[in-house]
Motif scaffolding. Structure first.
Motif, PDB file in Angstrom:
ATOM      1  N   LYS A 302       0.827  -1.203   0.000  1.00 27.65           N
ATOM      2  CA  LYS A 302       0.000   0.000   0.000  1.00 27.65           C
ATOM      3  C   LYS A 302       0.865   1.259   0.000  1.00 27.65           C
ATOM      4  N   LYS A 303       2.016   1.131   0.629  1.00 31.59           N
ATOM      5  CA  LYS A 303       2.939   2.269   0.643  1.00 31.59           C
ATOM      6  C   LYS A 303       3.691   2.371  -0.683  1.00 31.59           C
ATOM      7  N   LYS A 304       4.087   1.214  -1.238  1.00 34.94           N
ATOM      8  CA  LYS A 304       4.870   1.201  -2.475  1.00 34.94           C
ATOM      9  C   LYS A 304       4.293   0.170  -3.446  1.00 34.94           C
ATOM     10  N   PRO A 305       3.205   0.480  -4.141  1.00 28.76           N
ATOM     11  CA  PRO A 305       2.608  -0.480  -5.081  1.00 28.76           C
ATOM     12  C   PRO A 305       3.573  -0.946  -6.166  1.00 28.76           C
ATOM     13  N   GLU A 306       4.529  -0.063  -6.532  1.00 21.77           N
ATOM     14  CA  GLU A 306       5.477  -0.407  -7.590  1.00 21.77           C
ATOM     15  C   GLU A 306       6.464  -1.513  -7.171  1.00 21.77           C
ATOM     16  N   SER A 307       6.475  -1.874  -5.908  1.00 23.57           N
ATOM     17  CA  SER A 307       7.406  -2.904  -5.430  1.00 23.57           C
ATOM     18  C   SER A 307       6.785  -4.304  -5.478  1.00 23.57           C
ATOM     19  N   PHE A 308       5.629  -4.460  -6.136  1.00 21.46           N
ATOM     20  CA  PHE A 308       4.925  -5.738  -6.139  1.00 21.46           C
ATOM     21  C   PHE A 308       5.810  -6.875  -6.676  1.00 21.46           C
ATOM     22  N   ALA A 309       6.448  -6.664  -7.840  1.00 26.06           N
ATOM     23  CA  ALA A 309       7.268  -7.714  -8.440  1.00 26.06           C
ATOM     24  C   ALA A 309       8.421  -8.103  -7.528  1.00 26.06           C
ATOM     25  N   LYS A 310       9.048  -7.083  -6.908  1.00 26.48           N
ATOM     26  CA  LYS A 310      10.178  -7.343  -6.015  1.00 26.48           C
ATOM     27  C   LYS A 310       9.732  -8.167  -4.803  1.00 26.48           C
ATOM     28  N   LEU A 311       8.616  -7.786  -4.204  1.00 32.47           N
ATOM     29  CA  LEU A 311       8.124  -8.517  -3.028  1.00 32.47           C
ATOM     30  C   LEU A 311       7.638  -9.918  -3.393  1.00 32.47           C
ATOM     31  N   GLU A 341     -10.559 -16.006  -8.823  1.00 31.50           N
ATOM     32  CA  GLU A 341     -11.230 -15.415  -9.983  1.00 31.50           C
ATOM     33  C   GLU A 341     -12.183 -14.298  -9.570  1.00 31.50           C
ATOM     34  N   GLU A 342     -12.931 -14.523  -8.502  1.00 35.34           N
ATOM     35  CA  GLU A 342     -13.871 -13.500  -8.027  1.00 35.34           C
ATOM     36  C   GLU A 342     -13.141 -12.235  -7.611  1.00 35.34           C
ATOM     37  N   ALA A 343     -12.008 -12.379  -6.964  1.00 35.63           N
ATOM     38  CA  ALA A 343     -11.235 -11.205  -6.532  1.00 35.63           C
ATOM     39  C   ALA A 343     -10.687 -10.443  -7.730  1.00 35.63           C
ATOM     40  N   VAL A 344     -10.170 -11.170  -8.727  1.00 36.04           N
ATOM     41  CA  VAL A 344      -9.604 -10.546  -9.926  1.00 36.04           C
ATOM     42  C   VAL A 344     -10.670  -9.756 -10.673  1.00 36.04           C
ATOM     43  N   ASN A 345     -11.888 -10.317 -10.768  1.00 36.33           N
ATOM     44  CA  ASN A 345     -12.969  -9.655 -11.519  1.00 36.33           C
ATOM     45  C   ASN A 345     -13.441  -8.365 -10.871  1.00 36.33           C
ATOM     46  N   LYS A 346     -13.144  -8.166  -9.592  1.00 34.25           N
ATOM     47  CA  LYS A 346     -13.553  -6.945  -8.894  1.00 34.25           C
ATOM     48  C   LYS A 346     -12.514  -5.831  -9.008  1.00 34.25           C
ATOM     49  N   GLU A 349      -7.631  -2.198 -13.432  1.00 27.71           N
ATOM     50  CA  GLU A 349      -6.266  -2.391 -13.874  1.00 27.71           C
ATOM     51  C   GLU A 349      -5.300  -1.597 -13.001  1.00 27.71           C
ATOM     52  N   GLY A 350      -4.269  -2.288 -12.488  1.00 23.83           N
ATOM     53  CA  GLY A 350      -3.273  -1.676 -11.620  1.00 23.83           C
ATOM     54  C   GLY A 350      -3.612  -1.772 -10.143  1.00 23.83           C
ATOM     55  N   GLU A 351      -4.863  -2.122  -9.816  1.00 21.77           N
ATOM     56  CA  GLU A 351      -5.303  -2.175  -8.422  1.00 21.77           C
ATOM     57  C   GLU A 351      -4.809  -3.451  -7.747  1.00 21.77           C
ATOM     58  N   ILE A 352      -4.590  -3.355  -6.419  1.00 14.34           N
ATOM     59  CA  ILE A 352      -4.120  -4.495  -5.624  1.00 14.34           C
ATOM     60  C   ILE A 352      -5.233  -4.907  -4.669  1.00 14.34           C
ATOM     61  N   GLN A 357      -8.156 -15.773   0.336  1.00 15.42           N
ATOM     62  CA  GLN A 357      -7.805 -17.124   0.768  1.00 15.42           C
ATOM     63  C   GLN A 357      -8.440 -18.160  -0.168  1.00 15.42           C
ATOM     64  N   SER A 358      -7.618 -19.149  -0.588  1.00 12.04           N
ATOM     65  CA  SER A 358      -8.090 -20.264  -1.416  1.00 12.04           C
ATOM     66  C   SER A 358      -7.543 -21.559  -0.835  1.00 12.04           C
ATOM     67  N   ASP A 359      -7.783 -22.658  -1.534  1.00 10.37           N
ATOM     68  CA  ASP A 359      -7.259 -23.945  -1.072  1.00 10.37           C
ATOM     69  C   ASP A 359      -5.741 -23.978  -1.072  1.00 10.37           C
ATOM     70  N   PHE A 360      -5.123 -23.070  -1.839  1.00 14.07           N
ATOM     71  CA  PHE A 360      -3.658 -23.066  -1.923  1.00 14.07           C
ATOM     72  C   PHE A 360      -3.012 -22.242  -0.812  1.00 14.07           C
ATOM     73  N   GLY A 361      -3.744 -21.332  -0.258  1.00 14.45           N
ATOM     74  CA  GLY A 361      -3.185 -20.476   0.778  1.00 14.45           C
ATOM     75  C   GLY A 361      -3.757 -19.075   0.687  1.00 14.45           C
ATOM     76  N   ILE A 362      -2.942 -18.071   1.037  1.00  8.61           N
ATOM     77  CA  ILE A 362      -3.375 -16.669   1.025  1.00  8.61           C
ATOM     78  C   ILE A 362      -2.690 -15.946  -0.125  1.00  8.61           C
ATOM     79  N   HIS A 363      -3.507 -15.271  -0.959  1.00 14.02           N
ATOM     80  CA  HIS A 363      -3.011 -14.534  -2.122  1.00 14.02           C
ATOM     81  C   HIS A 363      -3.137 -13.037  -1.891  1.00 14.02           C
ATOM     82  N   ILE A 364      -2.182 -12.289  -2.457  1.00 13.03           N
ATOM     83  CA  ILE A 364      -2.326 -10.835  -2.657  1.00 13.03           C
ATOM     84  C   ILE A 364      -2.201 -10.649  -4.164  1.00 13.03           C
ATOM     85  N   ILE A 365      -3.230 -10.052  -4.801  1.00 14.57           N
ATOM     86  CA  ILE A 365      -3.327 -10.044  -6.260  1.00 14.57           C
ATOM     87  C   ILE A 365      -3.269  -8.623  -6.803  1.00 14.57           C
TER      88      ILE A 365
END
Length: 638
Positions: A302-311, A341-346, A349-352, A357-365
């Motif tokens: 939230k402080k540095k959205p541009e650091s997504f790839a690095k993190l 999929e539901e989270a992505v559809n909401k 573009e560019g939003e985080i 939470q899914s069967d695989f674990g916790i996602h930040i998208i």
């Protein structure tokens, strides 16, 4: 590894009994009660016949299973050896003796068990897992059965399985046997070796021309050149017809306009994510730990959205995307799990997103791109449409072209040019054809097809150089050939192969000398021990072989070592002869975990021995008689 069983032939044979009595469904039960007359009888069991037809069906089923497992190139002759025929007949006899025992003792299964078996038959179930009554009826019709006869057959199968299962379950393995097997497997022996290398005797070998010619005559098959054909051939298939079809732009556009919906594309989204693994059954402490870490990463984003790839590279536990900064590329509807999929559809573009939470674990998208739904432009699908039109037209034209092909190769039997010109086909050439398909070549190759080879090697084709008939080697694929050159089977001249014969004879003679020297040394050692020339001591067992060949370890461990030192002599083909000196025998370290793991295997061997003995007793009681004449005449066809 269960080395004891592997190194004891008798036990290996018993292990094979595990597969001696597979489901009766392979061959069917009803055939056991039919007889087609004495002339058709292969064996008699308690006065009932096993027919040639039953035997051929069993062979054919085995061939089908082999081809399913190893491909269509499997040669049917593999089943026509005396050993395989004997084993097949022996299995049929055992099956019949068990069936007769079931019938004699009125053994049966409950109706509920019978229904459960039928209702769980693969291929007779609907998508929701319920029994498909219509498929069942079709199955019965295809098999020529009624519901009653099919139920009787299944009942007999299950009863037979229960009978043998009851025998198997009576087997008991004493603890002393288990311990003895464990002791044998863990036993260690100190071994030294003395090698007599064949190469060391090369200077002593005297080769004469008579020796070479004797080898040449005795081993003539090594120098045979099989018959071979060089041939021309033409192939007619949908692809050849399609290549001649032209489609105008107007026709392409008409199809495009009429089927625009077919060329439409749904919306696709591109996203990156950071995944922290979290199992469904994780305890509260583990859930809190993972969520706390995810929230810390989200706060930083939230402080540095541009650091997504690095993190993502530093923290994501998705091995497929972490190295790409979490990038998942474009994906369509249904490609991802529902919460993702539901989270992505909401997202825009560019939003985080927040934590998902899914069967695989916790996602930040993070949503990184959107491809809107639309219709693919004409130029993009033009080639696809043209190929489909050609395919359809070729399919319709094939039948007529096939008639022309078949008639022309027959009527113009002295050349292939007529059919090639008429149907605009290319005449190909192939060399080195033999009567059997070449296993090194694809079985789908038209000229490697068994039916085509049979036609090209026919008397009419070889002697008169006529075209073969049109041979269907695959659906909608015809091939015809013509012999260009034929070379009969021959034997390479002695002078041509003399150098290779000389090398082979030298190898044989040096091996004989090495063996003679080794056997003499073995004889001398048994009379008087002498360690001169032996290698350093190596400790071997069935569990550790000190890099010795398996046949050496087997021979050393099987050798009688009651009187030490003990000696073993072994030939090493292509190398020479070796003598092994067993200096010491000791008990190895007891591995209780291994003994525990191998206990079920030993018990299974004992159980299979009980089944084997029971089956042999049934055979004796049934007074089995082999009708050799009928058996020798049996054969299997594909």
């Amino acid at each position: 590894m269960f080395e004891y069983i592997r190194t004891h032939q008798r036990l290996m044979q018993l292990l094979l009994l595990i597969i001696i009595f597979p489901s009766f469904a392979f061959f069917g039960i009803e055939s056991f009660t039919r007889s087609n007359g004495a002339d058709n009888t292969v064996a008699m069991v308690a006065g009932q016949a096993i027919t040639k037809q039953e035997f051929d069906n069993a062979q054919r089923n085995q061939l089908d299973r082999l081809r399913q497992a190893y491909g269509p190139q499997i040669d049917q002759q593999i089943l026509n050896t005396p050993e395989v025929k004997t084993e097949t007949l022996n299995e049929l006899i055992k099956r019949k003796t068990v069936l007769l025992e079931v019938t004699k003792n009125h053994l049966t299964v409950s109706r509920s068990v019978l229904q459960k078996n039928i209702f769980s038959t693969p291929g007779l179930l609907k998508a929701d897992g319920t029994f498909d009554e219509e498929r069942y009826k079709s199955f019965l019709v295809a098999q020529g059965l009624t519901a009653t006869s099919h139920q009787n057959r299944i009942s007999q199968e299950l009863s037979a399985e229960q009978l043998l299962g009851a025998v198997q379950n009576t087997a008991f393995t004493p603890k002393t046997v288990l311990n003895r097997v464990g002791d044998i497997i863990e036993q260690e022996r100190d071994v030294q070796s003395l090698n007599f290398k064949a190469a060391d005797y090369l200077a002593q070998v005297k080769i004469t021309d008579e020796m070479l010619r004797a080898y040449y005559e005795k081993n003539g098959a090594q120098f045979e050149v099989p018959e071979q054909i060089k041939a021309e051939y033409v192939v007619l298939d949908n692809e050849a017809i399609a290549a001649q079809i032209t489609v105008s732009d107007d026709e392409l556009k008409t199809v495009y306009e009429a089927n625009k919906k077919q060329y439409s594309s749904d919306e696709q989204r591109r996203a990156s994510h950071i995944l922290l693994n979290l199992k469904k059954d994780a305890d509260a402490a583990e859930q809190k730990r993972v969520k706390d870490k995810a929230e810390a990463i989200l706060a930083e984003l939230k402080k540095k959205p541009e650091s997504f790839a690095k993190l993502a590279k530093e923290n994501s536990q998705d091995p497929g995307s972490a190295e790409r900064g979490g990038d998942l590329d474009f994906f369509g509807k249904g490609a991802m799990v529902k919460p993702f999929e539901e989270a992505v559809n909401k997202l825009k573009e560019g939003e985080i997103s927040g934590l998902v939470q899914s069967d695989f674990g916790i996602h930040i998208i993070q949503l990184t791109g959107i491809k809107p739904a639309g219709i693919k432009p004409f130029d993009e699908v033009k080639g696809q449409i043209a190929a489909e039109i050609k395919r359809q037209k070729a399919g319709k034209a094939y039948s007529e072209a096939a008639d022309t092909f078949t008639n022309t190769v027959f009527e113009q039997s002295d050349n292939l040019k007529a059919v090639a010109d008429k149907l605009k086909l290319k005449i190909e050439t192939v060399a080195s054809l033999s009567r059997k398909p070449n296993p090194a070549l694809p079985p789908t190759l038209p000229t490697n097809n068994e039916k085509f080879l049979k036609a090209i090697f026919s008397e009419d084709s070889l002697k008169k150089k006529h075209n073969t008939e049109a041979v269907e080697v695959a659906p909608n694929m015809l091939v015809a050939g013509r012999v260009v050159d034929y070379k009969a089977a021959s034997k390479r001249a002695f002078e041509e192969v003399k150098p290779s014969i000389e090398a082979a004879v030298k190898a044989l003679e040096t091996a004989k000398m090495a063996k003679a020297a080794g056997e003499q040394k073995l004889k001398d050692l048994k009379a008087k021990d002498d360690v001169a020339g032996f290698s350093e001591v190596k400790t071997v067992s069935r569990l550790k072989n000190q890099e010795l060949p398996s046949n050496v370890v087997l021979a050393v461990m099987k050798a009688d070592a009651q009187n030490l030192p003990a000696f073993v002599g072994l030939e090493a083909p292509g190398v020479g002869y070796s003598v092994y000196r067993i200096a010491k025998v000791s008990a190895g370290a007891v591995d209780q975990a291994r003994r525990t793991s191998e206990k079920p295997q030993i018990e299974n061997v004992v159980a299979q021995q009980a089944v084997h003995s029971y089956l042999e007793a049934l055979k004796r009681k049934s007074k089995v008689k082999i009708v050799q004449a009928g058996f020798e005449e049996t054969s299997v066809k594909p």
